[in-house]
Design an enzyme around this catalytic site. Structure first.
Site, PDB file in Angstrom:
ATOM      1  N   ARG A   1       0.899  -1.038  -0.006  1.00  0.00           N
ATOM      2  CA  ARG A   1      -0.013   0.068  -0.091  1.00  0.00           C
ATOM      3  C   ARG A   1       0.893   1.209  -0.138  1.00  0.00           C
ATOM      4  O   ARG A   1       0.629   2.093  -0.694  1.00  0.00           O
ATOM      5  CB  ARG A   1      -0.845  -0.043   1.279  1.00  0.00           C
ATOM      6  CG  ARG A   1      -1.625   1.302   1.722  1.00  0.00           C
ATOM      7  CD  ARG A   1      -1.895   1.396   3.104  1.00  0.00           C
ATOM      8  NE  ARG A   1      -2.723   0.361   3.523  1.00  0.00           N
ATOM      9  CZ  ARG A   1      -2.615  -0.352   4.702  1.00  0.00           C
ATOM     10  NH1 ARG A   1      -1.564  -0.152   5.405  1.00  0.00           N
ATOM     11  NH2 ARG A   1      -3.422  -1.274   4.980  1.00  0.00           N
TER      12      ARG A   1
ATOM     13  N   ASN B   1      -6.021   2.055   7.510  1.00  0.00           N
ATOM     14  CA  ASN B   1      -5.773   2.165   9.071  1.00  0.00           C
ATOM     15  C   ASN B   1      -5.303   0.782   9.499  1.00  0.00           C
ATOM     16  O   ASN B   1      -6.203   0.034  10.052  1.00  0.00           O
ATOM     17  CB  ASN B   1      -6.966   2.714   9.631  1.00  0.00           C
ATOM     18  CG  ASN B   1      -6.689   2.979  11.241  1.00  0.00           C
ATOM     19  OD1 ASN B   1      -5.692   2.627  11.914  1.00  0.00           O
ATOM     20  ND2 ASN B   1      -7.392   4.104  11.756  1.00  0.00           N
ATOM     21  N   ASP B   2      -4.137   0.624   9.419  1.00  0.00           N
ATOM     22  CA  ASP B   2      -3.511  -0.402   9.869  1.00  0.00           C
ATOM     23  C   ASP B   2      -3.820  -1.295  11.399  1.00  0.00           C
ATOM     24  O   ASP B   2      -3.783  -2.151  11.732  1.00  0.00           O
ATOM     25  CB  ASP B   2      -1.961  -0.455  10.073  1.00  0.00           C
ATOM     26  CG  ASP B   2      -1.438  -1.014   8.651  1.00  0.00           C
ATOM     27  OD1 ASP B   2      -2.041  -1.747   7.892  1.00  0.00           O
ATOM     28  OD2 ASP B   2      -0.173  -0.561   8.472  1.00  0.00           O
ATOM     29  N   CYS B   3      -4.318  -0.194  12.240  1.00  0.00           N
ATOM     30  CA  CYS B   3      -4.616  -0.369  13.644  1.00  0.00           C
ATOM     31  C   CYS B   3      -6.186  -0.406  13.851  1.00  0.00           C
ATOM     32  O   CYS B   3      -6.475  -0.634  15.115  1.00  0.00           O
ATOM     33  CB  CYS B   3      -4.182   0.676  14.471  1.00  0.00           C
ATOM     34  SG  CYS B   3      -2.160   0.795  14.057  1.00  0.00           S
TER      35      CYS B   3
ATOM     36  N   ASN C   1      -8.426  -3.080  13.580  1.00  0.00           N
ATOM     37  CA  ASN C   1      -8.102  -4.565  13.547  1.00  0.00           C
ATOM     38  C   ASN C   1      -9.517  -5.113  14.097  1.00  0.00           C
ATOM     39  O   ASN C   1      -9.703  -5.452  15.319  1.00  0.00           O
ATOM     40  CB  ASN C   1      -7.103  -5.058  14.252  1.00  0.00           C
ATOM     41  CG  ASN C   1      -5.730  -4.359  14.105  1.00  0.00           C
ATOM     42  OD1 ASN C   1      -5.076  -3.913  14.938  1.00  0.00           O
ATOM     43  ND2 ASN C   1      -5.353  -4.327  12.930  1.00  0.00           N
TER      44      ASN C   1
END
Ligand code: BGC
Length: 811
Positions: A360, A482-484, A486
């Site tokens: 990404r 937004n990798d965070c 989850n």
């Protein structure tokens, strides 16, 4: 408070004190040989891969800060000191660090001896040059000794800092004349070595660190320097270093120059040895010879400057506002090159061993870089596509040396594939090179599974279509941009990473962000289909886009703003119904960019909610209210204290989405206000609060809920570089490459009288002058190209190698 100033004429930032709130760094090198260098000459270099081929050692998060670099020591009578201030930290009569494009010049003076150290990596060379000028500014003759110092890394940086039971036995060097060769592991599977040379006879050397430093001493007071004498030590195991000792005698006013080369050499497997145990040094000799005289080095330095001048000439704006022009013309473009080269691998916040190239991330980096060297962007896009999975999904990261997907991290970040479409579209719009779509590219680097690039994009598009959730919105998978966030991780084990832990099946959690992005990017995919004659496919794709729009309007809007997601249980995320995390930035940006809600007020309302709930004096925070406790069903985002990182910090990466969205709805004042709040040049004045470099974007600035709002972290390697460049140049200034030409569609503060841009586009130069006589923010009344009025604001791609004059009247 400032710690330096911009010199735009030289394209430099000049730091006037070594006591910056954090080491302020620069990068050297542009292709294979890359270096980080701080304003204290700290940092390190590597060949291609910061993890696997680290050349010199650096100690992250050490005390004192910034430990390890290219250090020089001057021994002057009983005194000794370093012209880069570190590591001796002795007071200097004069200190200056000039960070320029691809070079850094640090000057220090003490006791009337001035040392200028110029560091750079010549264009297309695998070495760092350290060009020293030592001047005696006193009225007396000076006899001094100069010691150089670098510490070798045993190549694999992770191994180097962990595997001591082996490493303390493997180190090997060779010394020949004034050159110290580092050849650890060359006896076995490595065909590469490095060296550190100086172009003058030496009076001594050291290659064993503990001998040079003395036991239980640090870099600040090596025993060799203190005694003024090298020990001619030869490293066997432990920690190999390279230190030369040079005796200098300088008359009053005299300057002497020295050239040090820190080089990297690869030999063919059958040409490794001169004789048993002695490395073949032919290539090193050539490199040393090439830069043996100051004239050679000066010429190489000029070549580097020309390289950058040519590159930056491709986009040049003059708004009359220094803080805008210097970001757009110099530093933002420079940072785009650096992020393109390094992705998120090596900075003072990224250890170089943690992450490879993000799929990404690297796709987004292309957006800000493609106009500079389109051929390299093309190559990168194809490399990225080659790691794509057969079902259209993507590995989240890959290692640059092997170009293979990273199994430890794997895939399932369901936004990833869409970025490949976006980067390819930007590439085609910039270059008009449609042939990229016909390139044959493997899936998963497997030569037996090959498809055209177009096929790759198609599978990327349908990967979203094939992974929809209960509301017809895209399943989020491990996370989206937004990798965070989850939503399927449910992690209770502090020893596992949120990014890699086992996830639940994930057939419910949906991302409105991916939905908005799908519409935004999907429209471009449809154009690709149409332009390549794939009309049936275009129709089918359009149908999916229309469905997605419907789904967003029906299930993705929360009354005043766009929802963020649905969680594993099907509950809303980013809704007024939530107790914390009621509104997120990402969907307000991407849904409006996708054109959703433009006709019924939803878009304006969403953007006004951003202003009302998320905007602060330091920029737009990611979410509000910040999460105050760990919420297992939301994952890592709630693991951060309020105001930091994804939990309500200002993410400089996604602020531009709001700027672009504001431009789409025609509010130039607001777009520019957001731009200037996070632009480093504007924040320079508060460098004591901001803390990190005032010439490059950072990933995050602590939000209003944080202990120190406004304090920035993670500078350099961030998608903020590319997106801020896109927001400013393509949307605020509005000079936007399109498939069939260059679109001129500014959206500026109403008070601006206009601006000028020089833009190289498809082998023509466009000299654009925009005038704003009626003080509007948006709208183009008239466009005249080379004296002829145009039917629209889309200027043709002349591709004729000539200059064209474009007058634009807004109104
Ligand atoms: C990552 C990006 C991600 C962002 C937001 C960055 O650290 O490199 O890929 O989109 O954080 O989570």
């Amino acid at each position: 408070m400032k710690f330096g100033y911009f010199d735009d004429s030289k394209r430099e930032y000049i730091i006037t004190t070594p006591l910056t709130p954090y080491p302020w760094i620069n990068y050297l090198g542009m292709q294979d040989f890359l270096s980080l260098i701080s304003n204290h000459a700290g940092g390190y270099c590597f060949y291609k891969d910061a993890r696997l081929r680290r050349i010199t050692r650096f100690r992250y998060n050490n005390v004192p800060l910034d430990m390890g670099g290219r250090y020089f020591y001057i021994k002057d009578g009983d005194d000794f000191w370093s012209p880069s201030w570190m590591p001796t930290r002795k007071d200097l009569e004069f200190y200056q660090c000039r960070h320029g494009l691809g070079y850094t010049i640090i000057t220090g003076r003490r006791n009337g001896i001035e040392v200028e150290q110029k560091f750079f990596v010549p264009v297309n060379e695998n070495c760092e040059i350290h060009h020293l000028k030592i001047t005696n500014m006193t009225n007396n003759k000076k006899d001094i000794k100069l010691f150089s110092f670098i510490e070798f890394c045993l190549w694999n940086a992770l191994d180097d800092m962990t595997n001591f039971q082996r490493n303390f036995s493997t180190g090997e060097v060779e010394i020949e004349g004034s050159v110290i060769y580092h050849k650890t592991e060359y006896r076995e599977r490595r065909n590469h070595y490095s060296f550190y040379s100086v172009n003058t006879p030496i009076a001594g050397f050291d290659t064993d660190r503990d001998t040079f430093l003395g036991l239980y001493r640090g870099f600040e007071n090596p025993v060799a320097v203190e005694m003024g004498k090298s020990f001619n030590s030869e490293a066997h195991g432990w920690s190999p270093i390279a230190s030369h000792m040079i005796e200098l005698s300088l008359l009053p006013g005299e300057t002497t120059e020295l050239i040090f080369i820190l080089g990297y050499i690869e030999n063919e497997p059958d040409k490794k040895w001169l004789k048993k145990g002695i490395i073949n040094k032919e290539k090193a000799y050539k490199m040393i010879e090439k830069f043996s005289k100051p004239e050679d080095v000066n010429a190489a330095f000029e070549k580097l400057k020309e390289f950058w001048n040519r590159l930056l000439d491709k986009f040049n704006v003059s708004t009359g506002i220094d803080k805008v022009d210097r970001m757009v013309n110099i530093w933002n473009q420079y940072q785009c090159m650096v992020t393109f080269n390094l992705s998120r691998s090596a900075s003072y916040f990224e250890s170089g061993i943690g992450r490879g190239m993000g799929f990404r991330d690297s796709n987004q980096d292309i957006l800000g870089f493609v106009h500079q060297i389109p051929e390299r962007a093309r190559e990168r896009i194809l490399d990225l596509a080659a790691t794509q999975l057969e079902d259209g999904g993507a590995y989240h990261q890959y290692q640059p040396l092997t170009k293979r997907g990273n199994n430890e991290i794997g895939g399932n970040f369901n936004d990833d594939p869409l970025w490949l479409i976006l980067s390819t579209v930007h590439y085609i719009k910039e270059t008009g090179d449609w042939t990229i779509l016909n390139e044959m590219v493997p899936f998963e680097n497997n030569p037996e599974k090959v498809g055209t690039m177009f096929e790759h994009l198609k599978r990327a598009f349908y990967h979203v279509v094939n992974n929809l959730g209960p509301h017809g919105l895209p399943l989020i998978g491990r996370a989206d941009w937004n990798d965070c966030l989850n939503l399927n991780a449910f992690s209770t084990n502090p020893d596992e990473s949120f990014q890699t832990c086992d996830n639940k099946d994930g057939k419910t959690a949906e991302s409105v962000m991916i939905a908005g992005m799908f519409v935004y990017v999907g429209k471009e995919f449809v154009k690709l289909c149409e332009k390549t004659g794939n009309f049936e496919l275009a129709k089918d794709a359009q149908k999916h886009i229309d469905n997605m729009k419907e789904a967003i309007l029906n299930y993705g809007y929360d009354g005043e703003w766009f929802l963020r997601a649905y969680d594993y249980f099907g509950n809303k995320v980013g809704s007024k119904e939530c107790d914390e995390g009621k509104i997120f930035i990402e969907t307000q940006g991407f849904c409006v960019m996708a054109g959703i809600g433009l006709d019924d007020g939803k878009a304006i309302s969403a953007l006004d909610s951003v202003k009302k709930y998320l905007d602060t004096e330091h920029g737009i925070v990611l979410v509000q209210p910040a999460f105050t406790e760990y919420k297992i069903h939301l994952g890592e985002i709630t693991s951060y204290p309020p105001g930091y990182k994804e939990n309500a910090a200002v993410f400089c990466h996604n602020n531009p989405w709001i700027m672009i969205a504001e431009c789409i709805v025609g509010r130039g004042d607001r777009a520019f206000e957001y731009w200037s709040k996070i632009a480093p040049s504007y924040r320079e004045e508060i460098s004591d609060v901001h803390k990190i470099e005032p010439y490059v974007y950072c990933q995050m600035i602590a939000g209003k809920d944080a202990y120190k709002p406004g304090e920035a972290k993670n500078s350099w390697l961030t998608g903020s570089a590319a997106w801020n460049f896109v927001a400013m140049t393509q949307w605020i200034l509005g000079i936007r490459p399109d498939f069939d030409g260059l679109l001129i569609d500014p959206c500026i503060p109403a008070s601006w009288e206009g601006f000028k841009v020089k833009r190289v586009f498809r082998n023509s130069v466009y000299n654009i002058e925009v005038k704003n006589p009626n003080k509007v923010s948006k709208g183009v009344k008239k466009v005249i190209v080379d004296g002829n009025e145009m039917p629209s604001n889309l200027i043709p791609a002349f591709s004729d190698g000539k200059e064209h004059f474009v007058q634009v009247i807004m109104g």
